[in-house]
Scaffold this active site. Structure first.
Site, short mmCIF file in Angstrom:
data_model
loop_
_atom_site.label_atom_id
_atom_site.label_comp_id
_atom_site.label_asym_id
_atom_site.label_seq_id
_atom_site.Cartn_x
_atom_site.Cartn_y
_atom_site.Cartn_z
N LYS A 184 88.02 61.43 23.88
CA LYS A 184 87.68 60.10 23.38
C LYS A 184 86.16 59.99 23.44
O LYS A 184 85.57 60.20 24.51
CB LYS A 184 88.35 59.07 24.31
CG LYS A 184 87.86 57.64 24.15
CD LYS A 184 88.73 56.70 24.98
CE LYS A 184 88.10 55.34 25.13
NZ LYS A 184 89.03 54.30 25.56
N GLU A 228 97.88 51.58 21.47
CA GLU A 228 97.49 52.02 22.82
C GLU A 228 97.51 50.78 23.71
O GLU A 228 96.81 49.80 23.44
CB GLU A 228 96.09 52.64 22.79
CG GLU A 228 95.61 53.09 24.17
CD GLU A 228 94.15 53.56 24.13
OE1 GLU A 228 93.77 54.31 23.21
OE2 GLU A 228 93.39 53.14 25.03
N THR A 234 93.09 53.26 29.51
CA THR A 234 92.44 52.90 30.79
C THR A 234 93.29 53.37 31.98
O THR A 234 93.50 52.64 32.94
CB THR A 234 92.14 51.39 30.89
OG1 THR A 234 91.76 50.88 29.60
CG2 THR A 234 90.98 51.13 31.83
N ARG A 258 94.74 47.89 31.91
CA ARG A 258 93.84 46.89 32.46
C ARG A 258 94.60 45.65 32.92
O ARG A 258 94.03 44.79 33.58
CB ARG A 258 92.77 46.51 31.42
CG ARG A 258 91.83 47.67 31.11
CD ARG A 258 90.51 47.19 30.57
NE ARG A 258 90.55 46.86 29.17
CZ ARG A 258 90.27 47.70 28.18
NH1 ARG A 258 89.94 48.95 28.46
NH2 ARG A 258 90.30 47.32 26.93
C1 3PG Z 1 88.81 50.55 24.97
O1 3PG Z 1 89.65 49.82 25.47
O2 3PG Z 1 88.95 51.76 24.83
C2 3PG Z 1 87.56 49.91 24.49
O3 3PG Z 1 87.19 48.88 25.32
C3 3PG Z 1 87.72 49.41 23.11
O4 3PG Z 1 86.47 49.02 22.64
P1 3PG Z 1 86.36 47.87 21.52
O5 3PG Z 1 86.82 46.60 22.17
O6 3PG Z 1 84.88 47.83 21.19
O7 3PG Z 1 87.21 48.24 20.36
#
Ligand code: 3PG
Length: 210
Positions: free
Chosen positions: A129, A41, A69, A45
């Site tokens: 999610k 994924e 995101t 960001r």
């Molecule tokens: C995301 O990008 O969905 C989350 O920030 C992932 O969370 P993690 O860094 O705790 O795995």
């Protein structure tokens, strides 16, 4: 169960990457493929997301690729044009949900409470999610939600090799997402062997079928 849901259920873990440099995209995707984890994924960001997805899609046509995101319809369009199989967001935005549903795009909204799950169900969403998983009550909260609602979950947020199996043991969990497999500092220093080890250890501990 949709085709993408069945694929994710087989893969069990979705490595999440925020791309800082396009130079590292193909090496990272290659590590995942070579270590029996053909899924990623890529988050929106950073501004490299759409280009990174397109590069991975071209190099690995069969890889299961998500866009994460995703907060705007423009990003949805960019992700789909680049070749993403599914779109993920941290929250439940009815506008984006409807935009995706109208276009038959798999969208996985972020939820962490009953009201949001009911809003997702109302729109016909079958996979959500569970985010941020650990901060929202962890696996105990998830079990409660699992008992109440006929939806599939993709827990993300605070998941790692030590706790992933507790989440995968919940029957409605399709796959868990997380950044722990692709640490930014190791990628920046191109420590491919160390990242390979992380991937291999997780694949071994969750028992991915080949
Ligand atoms: C995301 O990008 O969905 C989350 O920030 C992932 O969370 P993690 O860094 O705790 O795995």
């Amino acid at each position: 169960m949709s085709e993408i849901t069945s694929r994710l259920k087989q893969i069990k873990v979705i490595p999440i990457l925020s791309v800082d440099s396009l130079d590292t995209v193909i090496p990272v995707a290659t590590l995942l493929n070579d270590n029996r984890l053909p899924c990623i994924e890529v988050t929106f960001r950073t501004s490299f997301a759409a280009d990174a997805i397109a590069m991975i899609r071209e190099q690995f046509p069969n890889m299961c690729i998500g866009a994460g995101t995703v907060l705007t319809t423009e990003q949805v369009d960019q992700a789909v044009a680049a070749g993403a199989d599914f779109i993920v967001a941290p929250g439940f935005n009815p506008f984006i949900v409807d935009y995706c549903l109208q276009r038959n795009i798999t969208f996985i909204p972020g939820v962490n409470n009953p009201s949001l799950i009911e809003q997702a169900m109302q729109r016909g969403i079958t996979m959500v999610k569970y985010f941020p998983a650990e901060l929202s009550g962890g696996v105990e909260m998830l079990k409660l939600l699992d008992n109440l609602y006929p939806v599939n979950f993709m827990p993300t947020g605070g998941i790692n090799r030590d706790n992933i199996n507790e989440y995968l043991d919940v029957s409605s969990v399709v796959a868990c997402g997380g950044t722990w497999l692709l640490p930014q500092d190791l990628i920046a220093r191109q420590r491919w062997d160390e990242i390979s080890q992380l991937i291999r250890k997780t694949v071994a501990s969750i028992g991915v079928e080949s």
